[in-house]
Write a protein that holds these residues in place. Structure first.
Motif, mmCIF file in Angstrom:
data_model
loop_
_atom_site.group_PDB
_atom_site.id
_atom_site.type_symbol
_atom_site.label_atom_id
_atom_site.label_comp_id
_atom_site.label_asym_id
_atom_site.label_seq_id
_atom_site.Cartn_x
_atom_site.Cartn_y
_atom_site.Cartn_z
ATOM 1 N N ASN A 51 0.855 -1.131 0.017
ATOM 2 C CA ASN A 51 0.101 0.028 0.073
ATOM 3 C C ASN A 51 0.897 1.254 0.035
ATOM 4 O O ASN A 51 0.450 2.506 0.323
ATOM 5 N N GLU A 52 2.032 1.039 -0.317
ATOM 6 C CA GLU A 52 3.035 2.335 -0.471
ATOM 7 C C GLU A 52 3.703 2.472 -1.979
ATOM 8 O O GLU A 52 4.653 2.050 -2.077
ATOM 9 N N PRO A 53 3.002 3.203 -2.499
ATOM 10 C CA PRO A 53 3.163 3.348 -4.058
ATOM 11 C C PRO A 53 4.175 4.228 -4.618
ATOM 12 O O PRO A 53 4.794 4.229 -5.713
ATOM 13 N N SER A 54 4.869 5.303 -3.777
ATOM 14 C CA SER A 54 5.553 6.232 -4.444
ATOM 15 C C SER A 54 6.661 5.827 -4.873
ATOM 16 O O SER A 54 7.172 6.103 -5.898
ATOM 17 N N VAL A 131 22.178 1.190 -0.104
ATOM 18 C CA VAL A 131 20.886 0.344 -0.004
ATOM 19 C C VAL A 131 19.982 1.597 0.326
ATOM 20 O O VAL A 131 20.085 2.087 1.641
ATOM 21 N N VAL A 132 18.844 1.945 -0.516
ATOM 22 C CA VAL A 132 17.795 2.887 -0.017
ATOM 23 C C VAL A 132 16.561 1.940 0.013
ATOM 24 O O VAL A 132 16.264 1.292 -0.969
ATOM 25 N N ASP A 133 15.888 1.871 1.070
ATOM 26 C CA ASP A 133 14.561 1.077 1.124
ATOM 27 C C ASP A 133 13.545 2.286 1.322
ATOM 28 O O ASP A 133 13.332 3.052 2.408
ATOM 29 N N MET A 134 12.922 2.387 0.160
ATOM 30 C CA MET A 134 11.721 3.628 -0.027
ATOM 31 C C MET A 134 10.345 3.072 0.589
ATOM 32 O O MET A 134 9.809 2.091 -0.045
ATOM 33 N N HIS A 135 9.799 3.889 1.256
ATOM 34 C CA HIS A 135 8.425 3.671 1.992
ATOM 35 C C HIS A 135 7.501 4.923 1.971
ATOM 36 O O HIS A 135 8.103 6.228 1.893
ATOM 37 N N ASN A 136 6.296 4.733 1.940
ATOM 38 C CA ASN A 136 5.123 5.969 2.671
ATOM 39 C C ASN A 136 5.021 5.667 3.702
ATOM 40 O O ASN A 136 4.906 4.634 4.329
ATOM 41 N N THR A 137 4.859 6.790 4.260
ATOM 42 C CA THR A 137 4.166 6.782 5.850
ATOM 43 C C THR A 137 2.745 6.597 6.007
ATOM 44 O O THR A 137 2.047 6.370 5.033
ATOM 45 N N SER A 138 2.536 5.872 7.110
ATOM 46 C CA SER A 138 1.242 5.268 7.027
ATOM 47 C C SER A 138 -0.228 6.474 7.284
ATOM 48 O O SER A 138 -1.052 6.422 7.018
ATOM 49 N N ALA A 202 9.778 11.350 -3.784
ATOM 50 C CA ALA A 202 10.520 10.076 -4.379
ATOM 51 C C ALA A 202 11.181 10.057 -5.637
ATOM 52 O O ALA A 202 12.242 9.454 -5.676
ATOM 53 N N PHE A 203 10.782 10.700 -6.709
ATOM 54 C CA PHE A 203 11.348 10.760 -7.873
ATOM 55 C C PHE A 203 12.495 11.429 -8.031
ATOM 56 O O PHE A 203 13.495 11.208 -8.537
#
Length: 340
Positions: A51-54, A131-138, A202-203
Motif C-alpha cells: 500500500n506504499e506506491p511512491s 541501499v535505499v529502502d523507500m516507503h510511504n508513511t502510514s 520519491a522521484f
C-alpha cells in the motif's frame, strides 16, 4: 518464491499505467540498470508494503525518462501481488501474510521469510555500495529517513531525500537492520501514500541517488537533523480503537480524527489526543531501549482524557486503525530530539 529479473528494462515493456507495470512484473521483481561506471552498484528496494506506491511510481517515471545511471543500479520491487490486489495499492500485505519489513532476520520459514531471504541474497550477490529502502508513511506527514547506524555515510544518503534522520535500533527485522554488518542502508519515508508531494519527492530523490557520481561523501543537499532512539507506542491486544471528535461507546480508545497532523511538530503536554477507557497500562504498551516500560513518558491521563506526558515529538502517527492495532500508533522522542 521466485523473483523475476529484468536487465536494462525499456519503457515499452511495461505499459503506461501502474496496473500494467505491476502485471508485467508478475511478482517480486529485480530490475538491473547498467551504469556508466560498471565497477560499482547501488540498490533501491521498494514496495515492501503493497500500500506504499511512491517508490514504484517513481521507478516507472525513471524508466520512462530513459536515463543511464552513474553506476549500476539494482532495484527490487517486492510486494507486487499485494499491490496489484484490488483496490490497487491498498493492501499492506496479502491476507494472513506477515509484514515483509519484519522478516529480514531468521527464521525464514514462511513465504514472506523466504522472500526476505531471497532479497538479502540478491543484495549480497551485487554487494552494493549503498541501499535505499523507500516507503510511504502510514499517514500524511513530512518525509524523514531512518537508520540504525550513525555516521557521515548514512547522513549523506538521507540528505538526498530529506533533512530529518531518526536513529533507531529496535531490531524488528526491518531491512535497514543489515546496515551495520553489510553496507550503508537507510529507510526513506517520503510521506503519505496519497500525497502528490510524496510521489514527487520519491522521484527527485531517486534521480539524485541514481545519477550522482558519489552518494556517500561530498557536499550534502540538506543538513540533517538527528532524532534519537524513538519509542513505539503500541495498543495492547484486545483493545478497540475509534477516531472521532467525541468519545465513542464500546471502545477503549478514541483518538482525535486529525491526530496525524501532530507528525513531527512539537506537541505540548496540554495537546489533547483523545479519550481512554480504563488505565494507561491496560490500553498501551511501550518499551524503551533498556527494556523499561515507557508508556508514562509518552502519554498521560486526566480522567478519561489523553494527553502527551510532556513536550514531545511524535512521528509515524497513523489514523489507520488496522495499522495502529497491528503495528503501532506512533513513535515518540523528547521535544529536543533526544531519547525519552
Amino acid at each position: 518464491m521466485r523473483i523475476h529479473f529484468f536487465k536494462n528494462p525499456q519503457p515499452e515493456q511495461f505499459g503506461e499505467t501502474p496496473a500494467e507495470f505491476l502485471k508485467t512484473l508478475g511478482g517480486p521483481a529485480c530490475l538491473f540498470f547498467e551504469g556508466r561506471d560498471t565497477s560499482r552498484t547501488r540498490a533501491l528496494v521498494t514496495l515492501l508494503h503493497g500500500n506504499e506506491p511512491s517508490g514504484t511510481l517513481a521507478l516507472m517515471r525513471w524508466i520512462g525518462a530513459g536515463h543511464q545511471p552513474a553506476v549500476n543500479v539494482v532495484c527490487i520491487v517486492a510486494s507486487v501481488q499485494a499491490a496489484a490486489s484490488q483496490p490497487a495499492f491498498t493492501h499492506r500485505m496479502l491476507p494472513g501474510a506477515r509484514d515483509l519489513n519484519r522478516c529480514f532476520k531468521p527464521p525464514f520459514d514462511d513465504e514472506q521469510g523466504r522472500l526476505a531471504e531471497e532479497i538479502l541474497a540478491l543484495l549480497d550477490l551485487h554487494h552494493p555500495e549503498a541501499v535505499v529502502d523507500m516507503h510511504n508513511t502510514s499517514g500524511s506527514g513530512p518525509a524523514f529517513g531512518v537508520c540504525t547506524f550513525e555516521d557521515r555515510h548514512h547522513d549523506a544518503l538521507v540528505s538526498l531525500f530529506t533533512d530529518t534522520l531518526i536513529l533507531s535500533n529496535l531490531g524488528l527485522g526491518a531491512l535497514m537492520d543489515i546496515s551495520e554488518d553489510k553496507y550503508p542502508t537507510v529507510t526513506i519515508e517520503v510521506g503519505g501514500r496519497e500525497d502528490a508531494a510524496a510521489h514527487e519527492l520519491a522521484f527527485a530523490g531517486m534521480q539524485r541517488y541514481f545519477m550522482a557520481e558519489q552518494v556517500l561523501s561530498g557536499s550534502a543537499p540538506n543538513a540533517v537533523t538527528h532524532l534519537h532512539d524513538p519509542v513505539r507506542l503500541e495498543i495492547c491486544s484486545g483493545n478497540r480503537l475509534a477516531y472521532a471528535a467525541v468519545p465513542q461507546e464500546g471502545v477503549e480508545l478514541t483518538l482525535r480524527p486529525d491526530i496525524e497532523s501532530l507528525n513531527f511538530g512539537t506537541v505540548s503536554a496540554e495537546t489533547p489526543l483523545g479519550w481512554i477507557s480504563g488505565d494507561l497500562q491496560s490500553v498501551f504498551t511501550a518499551v524503551d531501549m533498556t527494556g523499561q516500560c515507557a508508556v508514562a513518558r509518552i502519554v498521560r491521563q486526566e480522567g478519561n482524557r489523553l494527553y502527551p506526558a510532556g513536550p514531545r515529538k511524535f512521528f509515524m502517527v497513523t489514523n489507520k486503525a488496522d495499522i495502529a492495532l497491528s503495528d503501532c500508533l506512533l513513535y515518540a522522542v523528547a521535544a529536543d530530539g533526544q531519547a525519552l
